[in-house]
Motif scaffolding. Structure first.
Motif, PDB file in Angstrom:
ATOM      1  N   THR A 171       3.189  12.279  -6.613  1.00 24.97           N
ATOM      2  CA  THR A 171       3.071  11.185  -5.867  1.00 24.97           C
ATOM      3  C   THR A 171       1.957  10.128  -6.023  1.00 24.97           C
ATOM      4  N   TRP A 172       2.475   9.299  -6.815  1.00 22.87           N
ATOM      5  CA  TRP A 172       1.386   8.089  -7.082  1.00 22.87           C
ATOM      6  C   TRP A 172       1.102   7.333  -5.947  1.00 22.87           C
ATOM      7  N   ILE A 173      -0.448   7.198  -5.742  1.00 22.57           N
ATOM      8  CA  ILE A 173      -1.007   6.423  -4.581  1.00 22.57           C
ATOM      9  C   ILE A 173      -1.718   5.398  -5.074  1.00 22.57           C
ATOM     10  N   GLY A 174      -1.620   4.191  -4.259  1.00 15.59           N
ATOM     11  CA  GLY A 174      -2.272   3.087  -4.663  1.00 15.59           C
ATOM     12  C   GLY A 174      -1.662   2.059  -4.143  1.00 15.59           C
ATOM     13  N   VAL A 175      -2.157   0.783  -4.785  1.00 16.18           N
ATOM     14  CA  VAL A 175      -1.730  -0.594  -4.301  1.00 16.18           C
ATOM     15  C   VAL A 175      -0.936  -1.513  -5.470  1.00 16.18           C
ATOM     16  N   VAL A 176       0.085  -2.113  -5.098  1.00 14.92           N
ATOM     17  CA  VAL A 176       0.575  -3.214  -5.894  1.00 14.92           C
ATOM     18  C   VAL A 176       0.168  -4.398  -5.318  1.00 14.92           C
ATOM     19  N   PRO A 177      -0.812  -5.234  -6.053  1.00 20.77           N
ATOM     20  CA  PRO A 177      -1.303  -6.464  -5.578  1.00 20.77           C
ATOM     21  C   PRO A 177      -0.132  -7.505  -5.353  1.00 20.77           C
ATOM     22  N   THR A 178      -0.219  -8.385  -4.297  1.00 18.79           N
ATOM     23  CA  THR A 178       0.764  -9.409  -4.457  1.00 18.79           C
ATOM     24  C   THR A 178       0.173 -10.645  -4.151  1.00 18.79           C
ATOM     25  N   TRP A 179       0.639 -11.749  -4.515  1.00 20.85           N
ATOM     26  CA  TRP A 179       0.262 -13.323  -4.273  1.00 20.85           C
ATOM     27  C   TRP A 179       1.259 -14.107  -4.605  1.00 20.85           C
ATOM     28  N   VAL A 224       0.902  -1.262  -0.046  1.00 25.06           N
ATOM     29  CA  VAL A 224       0.020  -0.012  -0.074  1.00 25.06           C
ATOM     30  C   VAL A 224       0.793   1.355   0.146  1.00 25.06           C
ATOM     31  N   LEU A 225       0.840   2.019  -1.190  1.00 20.58           N
ATOM     32  CA  LEU A 225       1.846   2.928  -1.213  1.00 20.58           C
ATOM     33  C   LEU A 225       1.041   4.506  -1.259  1.00 20.58           C
ATOM     34  N   ALA A 226       1.542   5.201   0.114  1.00 25.61           N
ATOM     35  CA  ALA A 226       0.743   6.450   0.266  1.00 25.61           C
ATOM     36  C   ALA A 226       1.469   7.425   0.204  1.00 25.61           C
ATOM     37  N   LEU A 227       1.213   8.572   0.236  1.00 24.79           N
ATOM     38  CA  LEU A 227       1.671  10.032   0.166  1.00 24.79           C
ATOM     39  C   LEU A 227       2.730   9.946   0.822  1.00 24.79           C
ATOM     40  N   THR A 228       2.845   9.662   2.257  1.00 27.09           N
ATOM     41  CA  THR A 228       3.969   9.850   2.980  1.00 27.09           C
ATOM     42  C   THR A 228       4.363   8.402   3.711  1.00 27.09           C
ATOM     43  N   PRO A 229       5.828   8.110   3.836  1.00 26.53           N
ATOM     44  CA  PRO A 229       6.258   6.969   4.133  1.00 26.53           C
ATOM     45  C   PRO A 229       5.389   6.451   5.455  1.00 26.53           C
ATOM     46  N   VAL A 287      -7.546  -4.809  -2.531  1.00 32.96           N
ATOM     47  CA  VAL A 287      -7.468  -3.256  -2.706  1.00 32.96           C
ATOM     48  C   VAL A 287      -9.032  -2.574  -2.622  1.00 32.96           C
ATOM     49  N   LYS A 288      -9.983  -3.359  -2.906  1.00 30.62           N
ATOM     50  CA  LYS A 288     -11.552  -2.633  -2.989  1.00 30.62           C
ATOM     51  C   LYS A 288     -12.069  -2.959  -1.599  1.00 30.62           C
ATOM     52  N   GLY A 337      -7.037   0.690   0.189  1.00 34.03           N
ATOM     53  CA  GLY A 337      -6.144   1.514  -0.337  1.00 34.03           C
ATOM     54  C   GLY A 337      -5.438   2.462   0.657  1.00 34.03           C
ATOM     55  N   PRO A 338      -4.397   3.329   0.289  1.00 41.54           N
ATOM     56  CA  PRO A 338      -3.768   4.268   1.123  1.00 41.54           C
ATOM     57  C   PRO A 338      -4.719   4.948   1.691  1.00 41.54           C
TER      58      PRO A 338
END
Lengths: 266, 266
Positions: A215-223, A119-124, A263-264, A198-199
């Motif tokens: 600053t891109w925000i969103g999620v990189v799904p992993t499995w 989960v990638l947010a605006l701030t660490p 993510v949803k 999401g973030p």
């Protein structure tokens, strides 16, 4: 069936999930057992027998939850955890020789964790993971009954690849039966923790147009990805059998779908 | 550099890898540190502060190995482990309030595990996983120095996605700095265990032509898949930035390559 129809584990101080904000703790059997039974590697921790050693032991192991006395019990009912790992390990020795005062068995803590996304947010500070994690506490004893051991071996083998037991050389030989050790864990409490969505950033950062523009925000799904099966040089079966091909296809589909749905917030 | 050029951890009874047959234990810093720094979720275990609780606590956490005093130290040199997790957890409290008698910090056991493949043999008994697993023992203390904390936060953030720190809103605010807690673990011993290659069956089964004619043997390689990044509804950056796209592409390539190479025993 919804989670609320499931049996639940007791909520004790040691397994109560603490978290500010959104509640993330779950105590129902269905949620917890599903996480365990879809995790290929469990992490098992236990106190060592050496009182001068301050570090708990920890071992990656295979395991599966089921009930030998009620083999048709659904996943939402109380179940035992069966563990299989390297035989002459400290754990198996301890399980044999060091029952607690109450002769209940060896106390184990077991973790099962699925990483579902970055989960990638605006701030660490607001970066996070989507995940499903279960922690179980229980007492382990070695399975001595031959029928129960054989049954557990089948469950654990089929937990790795569906239907693999019937598609390999069975039954095990006498030597295989005695050299294989299985632990049955009577689970006394457990909890799951789930993070999805999401973030979620602070208001001040969300109002910062310059920051948001770059600053891109969103999620990189992993499995867990399962690749094309690679035959052994000694393999004599020309085509990858249906039980393996189906398993690989389904795991990849379910893995991706679960991570994307998370993510949803589903 | 080969593993033999690397510094090594001491081999003590508690971290000596026991295994019949092929030796699988490794004690060199390079092998162990690489496993830790490529694992997204670490499992951290520690004794609880309640003497009546027989179960070790276990928490999934993020971590990264590096050296603040020698920031350019290569991965083959002794490094500290920096951990980040949910702040007001029992762990952080314990780290603050319960140093051991020697005031060394809280004893932690940390596991990092990569599953590289499902090894399918003729008989259930010889089924196995290809994996790379590391177990570390060390003493944890909270990082109090602001420079070290900021440095560790950057390392941990970039451990999730390369270069993410510089691509988010930095520096952290005062509140973010105080609310973030980082533990530094001084590692006292560690070991890695690696299994690769294909299945290895008993001679009697290998001579059984009927069995071999119907039983597929080989490996299903596995790795962590990173999917197409999914933007947040609030995201304002049209294109997925280079640092994320590159990371996703590389992780998928390296993950698959590592799992496939493991089958060949590389």
């Amino acid at each position: 069936m919804t989670d609320s129809d499931s049996a639940t584990y007791p909520k004790l101080p040691r397994n109560t999930v603490q978290r500010y904000g959104k509640p993330r703790g779950k105590y129902d059997c269905k949620t917890i057992h599903e996480i365990v039974n879809t995790t290929q590697v469990l992490h098992v921790s236990f106190p060592t027998s050496d009182p001068t050693d301050p570090f708990p032991a920890m071992i990656p192991m295979l395991g599966f939850m089921a009930s030998f006395s009620s083999p048709d019990a659904p996943i939402s009912e109380p179940l035992d955890l069966y563990l299989h790992g390297y035989i002459s390990s400290r754990l198996m020795r301890l399980g044999k020789t060091s029952p607690t005062d109450e002769e209940e068995g060896l106390p184990l803590t077991v973790a099962a964790t699925h990483l579902d996304g970055l989960v990638l947010a605006l701030t660490p500070n607001h970066h996070s993971y989507n995940y499903r994690s279960a922690i179980l506490h229980g007492y382990a004893t070695p399975v001595e009954d031959a029928d129960e051991k054989l049954w557990a071996m089948e469950k654990i083998t089929n937990g790795v690849v569906d239907d693999r037991w019937a598609n390999s050389r069975i039954p095990p030989t006498k030597t295989e039966m005695t050299s294989t050790q299985i632990l049955r864990v009577r689970v006394v409490d457990a909890s799951a923790k789930i993070r999805n969505g999401g973030p979620s950033d602070d208001r001040a950062d969300m109002k910062n147009d310059e920051l948001r523009a770059k600053t891109w925000i969103g999620v990189v799904p992993t499995w867990t990805a399962y690749g094309t099966p690679i035959e052994s040089p000694e393999n004599k079966v020309k085509k990858v059998p249906e039980h393996i091909a189906k398993f690989v296809k389904r795991e990849n589909e379910v893995g991706e779908k679960t991570a994307v749905s998370a993510v949803k917030g589903e």
